[in-house]
Design a protein around this motif. Structure first.
Motif, PDB file in Angstrom:
ATOM      1  N   GLU A   1       0.539  -1.056  -0.406  1.00 54.03           N
ATOM      2  CA  GLU A   1       0.248   0.044   0.032  1.00 54.03           C
ATOM      3  C   GLU A   1       0.967   0.688   0.280  1.00 54.03           C
ATOM      4  N   SER A   2       2.227   1.407   0.659  1.00 59.08           N
ATOM      5  CA  SER A   2       2.700   2.746   0.765  1.00 59.08           C
ATOM      6  C   SER A   2       3.650   2.411  -0.780  1.00 59.08           C
ATOM      7  N   VAL A   3       4.015   1.442  -1.482  1.00 57.45           N
ATOM      8  CA  VAL A   3       4.204   1.477  -2.427  1.00 57.45           C
ATOM      9  C   VAL A   3       3.380   2.607  -3.908  1.00 57.45           C
ATOM     10  N   ALA A   4       2.344   1.964  -3.469  1.00 62.27           N
ATOM     11  CA  ALA A   4       1.026   2.450  -4.249  1.00 62.27           C
ATOM     12  C   ALA A   4       1.160   3.594  -4.078  1.00 62.27           C
ATOM     13  N   ASN A   5       0.678   3.868  -2.874  1.00 60.64           N
ATOM     14  CA  ASN A   5       0.616   5.429  -3.012  1.00 60.64           C
ATOM     15  C   ASN A   5       1.670   6.031  -3.336  1.00 60.64           C
TER      16      ASN A   5
ATOM     17  N   TRP B   1       9.740   8.557   1.106  1.00 64.94           N
ATOM     18  CA  TRP B   1      10.722   6.996   2.073  1.00 64.94           C
ATOM     19  C   TRP B   1      11.069   7.783   3.231  1.00 64.94           C
ATOM     20  N   ASN B   2      11.206   9.169   3.244  1.00 60.37           N
ATOM     21  CA  ASN B   2      11.190   9.997   4.483  1.00 60.37           C
ATOM     22  C   ASN B   2       9.405   8.812   5.641  1.00 60.37           C
TER      23      ASN B   2
ATOM     24  N   PHE C   1      21.186   8.423   5.093  1.00 63.63           N
ATOM     25  CA  PHE C   1      19.137   7.633   4.644  1.00 63.63           C
ATOM     26  C   PHE C   1      19.163   7.804   3.258  1.00 63.63           C
ATOM     27  N   ALA C   2      19.915   9.185   2.836  1.00 63.95           N
ATOM     28  CA  ALA C   2      19.278   9.540   1.605  1.00 63.95           C
ATOM     29  C   ALA C   2      20.181   8.598   0.584  1.00 63.95           C
ATOM     30  N   ARG C   3      21.578   8.622   1.015  1.00 65.44           N
ATOM     31  CA  ARG C   3      22.785   8.147  -0.197  1.00 65.44           C
ATOM     32  C   ARG C   3      22.306   6.625  -0.309  1.00 65.44           C
ATOM     33  N   ASN C   4      21.952   6.176   0.649  1.00 67.34           N
ATOM     34  CA  ASN C   4      21.635   4.765   0.963  1.00 67.34           C
ATOM     35  C   ASN C   4      20.184   4.212  -0.299  1.00 67.34           C
ATOM     36  N   ILE C   5      18.663   4.697  -0.346  1.00 64.03           N
ATOM     37  CA  ILE C   5      18.156   4.418  -0.787  1.00 64.03           C
ATOM     38  C   ILE C   5      18.560   4.509  -2.111  1.00 64.03           C
TER      39      ILE C   5
ATOM     40  N   ASP D   1      11.211  15.660  -2.301  1.00 66.66           N
ATOM     41  CA  ASP D   1      10.359  15.390  -0.638  1.00 66.66           C
ATOM     42  C   ASP D   1      10.745  13.773  -0.731  1.00 66.66           C
ATOM     43  N   TYR D   2      12.204  13.066  -0.968  1.00 67.56           N
ATOM     44  CA  TYR D   2      12.177  11.777  -1.014  1.00 67.56           C
ATOM     45  C   TYR D   2      11.091  11.184  -1.609  1.00 67.56           C
ATOM     46  N   ASP D   3      10.972  11.145  -2.692  1.00 71.65           N
ATOM     47  CA  ASP D   3       9.672  10.429  -3.644  1.00 71.65           C
ATOM     48  C   ASP D   3      10.815   9.343  -4.092  1.00 71.65           C
ATOM     49  N   VAL D   4       9.800   8.110  -4.619  1.00 69.39           N
ATOM     50  CA  VAL D   4      10.734   7.132  -4.578  1.00 69.39           C
ATOM     51  C   VAL D   4      10.951   7.446  -6.366  1.00 69.39           C
ATOM     52  N   ASP D   5       9.115   7.437  -6.821  1.00 76.17           N
ATOM     53  CA  ASP D   5       8.960   7.318  -7.693  1.00 76.17           C
ATOM     54  C   ASP D   5       9.003   8.171  -8.858  1.00 76.17           C
ATOM     55  N   TYR D   6       9.550   9.766  -7.701  1.00 77.15           N
ATOM     56  CA  TYR D   6      10.178  10.393  -9.434  1.00 77.15           C
ATOM     57  C   TYR D   6      11.376   9.957  -9.233  1.00 77.15           C
ATOM     58  N   LEU D   7      12.643   9.358  -8.564  1.00 82.21           N
ATOM     59  CA  LEU D   7      13.966   9.205  -7.740  1.00 82.21           C
ATOM     60  C   LEU D   7      13.890   7.665  -9.515  1.00 82.21           C
ATOM     61  N   VAL D   8      12.706   6.905  -9.897  1.00 84.10           N
ATOM     62  CA  VAL D   8      12.926   5.942 -10.930  1.00 84.10           C
ATOM     63  C   VAL D   8      12.565   6.871 -11.732  1.00 84.10           C
ATOM     64  N   ARG D   9      11.729   7.709 -12.012  1.00 82.50           N
ATOM     65  CA  ARG D   9      11.725   8.467 -13.375  1.00 82.50           C
ATOM     66  C   ARG D   9      13.113   8.707 -14.086  1.00 82.50           C
TER      67      ARG D   9
END
Length: 880
Positions: free
Chosen positions: A477-481, A485-486, A632-636, A679-687
């Motif tokens: 659910e967290s991934v879907a939403n 990441w923070n 923290f951010a470097r890791n992800i 804002d630690y947006d993983v989808d944005y990072l992927v894109r």
């Protein structure tokens, strides 16, 4: 699986499974665009399911240094003195000098030994034979270096020359003992010490070490009355027998430091002692030539503002011995092409000098200026490649990008219709549109939920079935939403409540011990392995036992309240499946090693008072997810980068430490800054990564970049993960896998649990989720994998199954030509080439005319063999 029909396709299929062996070289996938990898693989190419497609690396012989180059000074364009300004405090400090020359072709050389030095005022200082400034009196002067008509100057200041100074145990004695290895892990810094003499590892606790040296063993290690009789001088000089051998001579600076401290009455370490705040190394970077020798100099900056040359007391290590080797004095010999970070360590502070040998090829700057650039990733990659003289490969074809993007982002293959639509689309922004569409797929959610479940150890080996599903569903659910990441991490760290109602709380059922929790928090959310600090100071990082136990104390107040449903009991007691996680108002963790509880303290933050009431996890969560937290951010970011690029900017991805630098620090810093800004947006990072020209570069290496595995000049070919490979077999054959306890059609990438029985997934390296380590997922080739693909049930049964995609095609009346094209579009996301189609259709036509005993349908048997050959090919089993 192999029948006589299979032999008809051996010359033209991409990969034919044979027992054992070594994979064909990467060049098998590197011919002209449009030509199938199938045609390029030799008929006898052996099967190596988890192998890479990389040619054998060129080895470098490090047994002897390469010849030192002799460069004509006629091409010297300038020289400079390092450091650019010299400030010396006190009578005992000196400063080593370097003269760095730059030549017309851009390379640099250490020309110190060939240069002449003068100082404008010899009463202030002079330069000795070791090219070190020796102070004589307070004052200012100018240092001048001369060579071949070139001059460079540096201002010099000497101060406090007449000030009486005292040898410092913290800043003088301990650095000597650390450099000599006295307090190292193999010596007296071991957990149990040596021969009854134990020092803290690398001197992390000066107060304890001072007491050990001056009070333990009847104070016989240090003699106040006759300092020369002290064991810490007699043994290291072999004046009396010493199991550690000779560490220094009686005329050495090391002896002078320790003897001077003894003679001054052994002053103890004080809280007011200046502390090292940072160290600097010169040159910070340089482009050299094979065989070049480069001396490094290290300067420590102290809290009171003074600086000191600490080169002699620093430790050095090369990140790539094939490029550069370094001795204990900071003397580097350049050995091979590429870049090596030379690590410098002094008093738990770390820095690097990046030394490189650009590849010996002439590349026009237009190679890099005209290379595609889609975002800041490409700017950083191309800048680095230009410095190293490594050209980028051309962009991947649409078919290559399409298949790659689906597999990397969602773990699935595009359908033939999706492939056709994308390949026919002429719009210039179709790749960006595809990326956006992929991020909205439910399979994208499945893929990343599975990846984070690996990271967070979701497994029925740790949890009941209900708890496992609660945990997994919360992650999914967290991934879907697209939970930032923070916030995702903070919700786990601070989770409370019933584990069936708050899935994040199940983390605390897996990690119940504060030490285990501390280690896992560091590993999962910061990429740091602190487990070594359980017993002693970390040998490769700055973390001490105090750091370790202070962090563990942050989790000492977590409590579990367990309820047993009435009437349910097991053979050993109640069946507990209803657990509530909460935080006690007080509580401390005390380990029997230290015998006292340490104040709760995140690794790199101020400690809380032990009297602080409430949930100390809140303090940890705030520090963990702070933009100021360097890990923290470097890791992800590093983990996501590895998913798409095949290699982390820092490798291994779960070993982030100061002594393990990134291959492109500028790029990693830029990615981290951008990730935090969004804002630690993983989808944005992927894109962002997928939109880069770097990600969209071809996997076909050029002859000039074929050996590059870490600088991003081309896409790194990688084998499909076990779950993705199994799902791909099911997708193409239209025969779903059946997992015990799950409905038919459940894909491997949808499983919440790696404890589900599957011989295929286990054989191909599925992680067991016992440790938060990337190494739990294996891509190591094994004979088991080869045998299972050749003779095992998984693929063979899917191909033989009634109602498979082949049966559908036959029933619909597809011709051999159409079936070949359908299989290519399904497996490779591209149409077959004319040569592939012609050869395969001819082979099928020949097979259909033969009658074989026991086979009712020779055509179906031939098509099965063709499908098997395609689905065991390198082009299929690898993402490229």
């Amino acid at each position: 699986m192999q029948s006589k029909y299979l032999q008809k396709f051996l010359p033209v299929v991409a990969f034919v499974a044979m027992l054992g062996g070594i994979p064909a070289p990467r060049s098998a996938l590197a011919s002209a665009p449009g030509q199938a990898a199938a045609v390029r693989v030799p008929n006898d190419a052996p099967f190596h399911p988890a192998g890479t497609l990389k040619p054998e690396a060129t080895t470098t012989d490090n047994t002897a240094p390469p010849p030192k180059p002799v460069t004509s000074l006629a091409t010297l364009t300038r020289i400079e003195i390092l450091p650019a300004s010299v400030v010396i405090s006190g009578p005992r400090n000196g400063q080593r000098l370097l003269v760095e020359g730059t030549f017309a072709d851009g390379h640099q050389e250490d020309l110190t030994s060939r240069s002449t030095f003068t100082i404008s005022d010899s009463k202030v200082a002079n330069v000795d034979k070791d090219r070190s400034v020796d102070p004589q009196a307070d004052g200012q002067a100018t240092i001048t270096a001369s060579l071949a008509g070139h001059r460079a100057t540096a201002p010099l200041t000497v101060k406090d020359y007449r000030t009486a100074s005292t040898w410092s145990f913290r800043n003088d004695v301990l650095p000597v003992m650390t450099k000599m290895g006295c307090n190292s892990g193999p010596c007296h810094g071991a957990a149990a010490g040596k021969n009854g003499f134990k020092l803290t590892l690398r001197g992390y606790d000066p107060v304890v070490d001072y007491y050990t040296l001056t009070h333990q063993a009847n104070a016989r290690r240090t003699d106040r009355i006759e300092p020369a009789h002290s064991l810490i001088l007699l043994k290291p000089t072999l004046t009396i027998p010493h199991g550690g051998g000779r560490r220094f001579d009686v005329n050495s600076p090391e002896y002078k430091v320790i003897a001077g401290w003894l003679a001054q009455g052994m002053p103890a370490p004080l809280e007011s002692d200046p502390r090292v705040t940072e160290i600097r190394v010169l040159p910070a970077e340089a482009s050299l030539r094979i065989g070049a020798e480069q001396q490094l100099i290290v300067t420590a900056v102290f809290s009171d503002g003074h600086t000191a040359d600490v080169t002699r007391w620093s430790k050095f290590d090369s990140g790539d011995e094939g490029v550069a080797s370094v001795d204990g004095n900071g003397h580097v010999i350049m050995r091979g092409y590429g870049e090596a970070p030379v690590t410098v360590w002094y008093q738990s502070h770390v820095t690097f000098s990046r030394l490189r040998i650009p590849f010996p090829r002439r590349l026009e700057q237009v190679v890099f200026t005209k290379a595609p650039r889609h975002n800041f990733i490409d700017d950083a990659i191309l800048k680095h490649l230009a410095i190293l003289h490594i050209p980028p490969s051309p962009p991947a074809s649409d078919a290559e990008f399409l298949r790659r993007a689906y597999l990397d982002a969602a773990g699935i293959l595009p359908t033939p219709s999706e492939a056709d639509a994308f390949l026919k689309d002429a719009s210039p922004d179709k790749r960006n549109k595809l990326i956006d569409a992929l991020l909205k797929l439910p399979e994208f959610v499945d893929y990343w939920a599975y990846k984070w479940s690996d990271l967070l150890l979701v497994s029925s080996n740790h949890l009941s079935s209900d708890e496992m599903w609660s945990y997994y569903n919360w992650i999914r659910e967290s991934v879907a939403n697209d939970t930032p990441w923070n916030k995702f991490a903070a919700q786990i760290v601070t989770a409370t409540g019933n584990t069936l109602q708050n899935g994040a709380a199940n983390y605390w059922l897996i990690h119940r011990d504060p030490l285990d929790t501390s280690e896992n928090m560091a590993q999962a959310f910061m990429g740091i392995n602190i487990s070594c600090a359980h017993c002693h100071n970390h040998p490769l990082a700055k973390w001490t036992q105090k750091d370790y136990y202070g962090m563990a104390n942050l989790f000492a107040r977590v409590r579990l309240k367990t309820f047993a449903p009435s009437g349910f009991r097991t053979a050993v007691g109640p069946l507990f499946n209803n657990v509530t996680v909460y935080s006690a108002p007080t509580g401390e963790f005390m380990d029997d090693r230290l015998m006292i509880p340490l104040p709760p303290k995140p690794l790199d933050a101020a400690a809380l008072s032990s009297e602080t009431p409430g949930d100390t996890r809140q303090y940890f969560a705030k520090w963990l997810t702070s933009p100021e937290n360097p890990f923290f951010a470097r890791n992800i970011v590093n983990r996501v980068w590895r998913n798409f690029m095949g290699r982390g900017l820092i490798e291994p991805v779960d070993d982030l430490r100061d002594t393990n630098p990134a291959t492109n620090e500028e790029l990693l810093d830029a990615l981290v800054k951008d990730f935090i800004a969004h804002d630690y947006d993983v989808d944005y990072l992927v894109r962002t990564i997928m939109q880069s020209a770097t990600y969209q570069t071809s996997s076909r290496p050029l002859k000039e970049n074929v050996d590059d595995e870490k600088y991003g000049s081309h896409y790194l070919i990688k084998r499909l993960p076990a779950e993705v490979l199994l799902d791909a077999y099911s997708q193409i054959t239209q025969v779903p896998e059946k997992f015990d306890g799950y409905p038919v059609g459940m894909r491997g990438m949808q499983l919440p649990d790696t404890a589900v029985k599957s011989y295929f997934l286990t054989a191909f390296g599925r992680p067991v989720r016992q440790q938060t380590r990337e190494s739990e997922r294996s891509s190591v080739p094994t004979i088991t994998q080869a045998l299972h693909i050749i003779n095992g049930d998984t693929l063979n049964n899917k191909l033989r199954a009634s109602g498979s995609s082949l049966d559908m095609l036959i029933r619909l009346g597809f011709s051999d030509d159409q079936i070949v094209d359908y299989l290519y579009r399904s497996a490779f996301s591209r149409p077959a080439t004319d040569s592939e189609r012609t050869a395969l259709v001819q082979g099928l036509a020949s097979a259909e005319q033969e009658k074989v005993a026991g086979m009712d349908d020779p055509r179906r048997a031939a098509l099965i063999d063709l499908s098997w050959a395609l689905l065991t090919s390198k082009e299929f089993m690898f993402n490229h």
